[in-house]
Enzyme design. Structure first.
Site, mmCIF file in Angstrom:
data_model
loop_
_atom_site.group_PDB
_atom_site.id
_atom_site.type_symbol
_atom_site.label_atom_id
_atom_site.label_comp_id
_atom_site.label_asym_id
_atom_site.label_seq_id
_atom_site.Cartn_x
_atom_site.Cartn_y
_atom_site.Cartn_z
ATOM 1 N N ASN A 71 0.836 -1.197 0.000
ATOM 2 C CA ASN A 71 0.000 0.000 0.000
ATOM 3 C C ASN A 71 0.875 1.253 0.000
ATOM 4 O O ASN A 71 1.336 1.692 -1.041
ATOM 5 C CB ASN A 71 -0.947 -0.059 1.205
ATOM 6 N N ASP A 126 -1.934 1.406 6.021
ATOM 7 C CA ASP A 126 -2.414 2.037 4.796
ATOM 8 C C ASP A 126 -1.291 2.903 4.215
ATOM 9 O O ASP A 126 -0.174 2.435 4.065
ATOM 10 C CB ASP A 126 -3.689 2.843 5.083
ATOM 11 N N SER A 127 -1.561 4.148 3.925
ATOM 12 C CA SER A 127 -0.578 5.004 3.272
ATOM 13 C C SER A 127 0.485 5.490 4.252
ATOM 14 O O SER A 127 0.310 5.409 5.470
ATOM 15 C CB SER A 127 -1.280 6.200 2.633
#
Length: 206
Positions: A71, A126-127
Site C-alpha cells: 500500500n 495504509d498510506s
C-alpha cells in the site's frame, strides 16, 4: 490541467495486467514508484507488486512481486531507500535503491526486501509519509493512529486522531516549515490538521 484531459499511461507490465494501483511517490529522475495492491475475491486474492515507471509513459518495470497487499510507499530524504507498507500483515519493508527501477533484494530470509518493522497484534497499514528526519509515518488501521518508525526500525510513537477511528488511512505534511500533519479519518469522513513534532519531508516537485 487546462484541457481537463486524462491520459492512461500504463495498464500492464510485461504482459501482466495491473490489478489495483494504489500509492505513488516521485523521485528526482523523472519517474515514480507505485504499489499495486491487487484485488481480493471471496476465496482468493492477487499477489501485489512494487513498480517503477517514467512519467512520460515510455517505461514500466516490476521491482518486486509477491507482496501481501502493498500500500503506502515513500522515499528516504536522500532518495536512496524505498519504503513500502503491507496492509493486511502489518509490516513495513525497505529496499536500497540501486538505480531507477532497480532495488537490492534485501536481507530478510524468504522475503523480497528487508523488514523495517512488524506490528504486534492486529494492526493494519495504509498510506505513509516520510518526515524530515527520515522516519516513516504510516497510517495504522484499527489502532486509529499514525505510527512513527525510525530508519533503524524502532517504533517511536503512535499519534492518535482526536476521535478514535479504525480507518485512519493517510498522512501528508504541509503548512509553515512543514510542521503540520494532514490526516484522513475515513471512517468519519474527516480531514484533520494536526501539529507535528518534527518537520515533514518536502516531496519532489512539491
Amino acid at each position: 490541467i487546462d484541457t481537463c484531459g486524462v491520459t492512461t499511461l500504463y495498464t500492464e507490465c510485461d504482459g501482466h495486467q495491473l490489478r489495483g494501483p494504489n500509492d505513488i511517490v516521485f523521485d528526482t529522475n523523472g519517474g515514480f514508484w507505485f504499489t499495486d495492491l491487487g484485488k481480493s475475491r471471496s476465496r482468493d486474492s492477487d499477489n501485489g507488486g512494487l513498480y517503477y515507471a517514467l512519467a512520460d509513459g515510455s517505461s514500466l518495470v516490476c521491482a518486486a512481486y509477491g507482496l501481501t497487499k502493498p500500500n503506502g510507499v515513500g522515499l528516504s530524504p536522500d532518495g536512496s531507500t524505498l519504503y513500502v507498507a503491507e496492509t493486511s500483515v502489518g509490516r513495513v519493508w525497505k529496499w536500497d535503491i540501486v538505480s531507477p527501477g532497480v532495488v537490492e533484494r534485501g536481507t530478510t530470509p524468504l522475503a523480497h526486501g528487508t523488514l523495517l518493522y512488524g506490528f504486534d497484534g492486529y494492526q493494519l497499514l495504509d498510506s505513509l509519509a516520510v518526515d524530515g528526519d527520515g522516519n516513516v509515518c504510516v497510517a495504522t488501521l484499527v489502532t486509529g493512529a499514525i505510527s512513527v518508525i525510525s530508519p533503524e526500525g524502532e517504533l517511536l510513537d503512535q499519534v492518535h486522531v482526536p476521535k478514535w477511528d479504525a480507518y485512519v488511512t493517510n498522512v501528508c505534511f504541509g503548512g509553515p516549515d512543514l510542521m503540520r500533519a494532514y490526516v484522513t479519518s475515513s471512517g468519519w469522513g474527516l480531514l484533520y490538521e494536526m501539529p507535528w513534532e518534527r518537520p515533514g519531508l518536502r516531496l519532489n516537485y512539491q
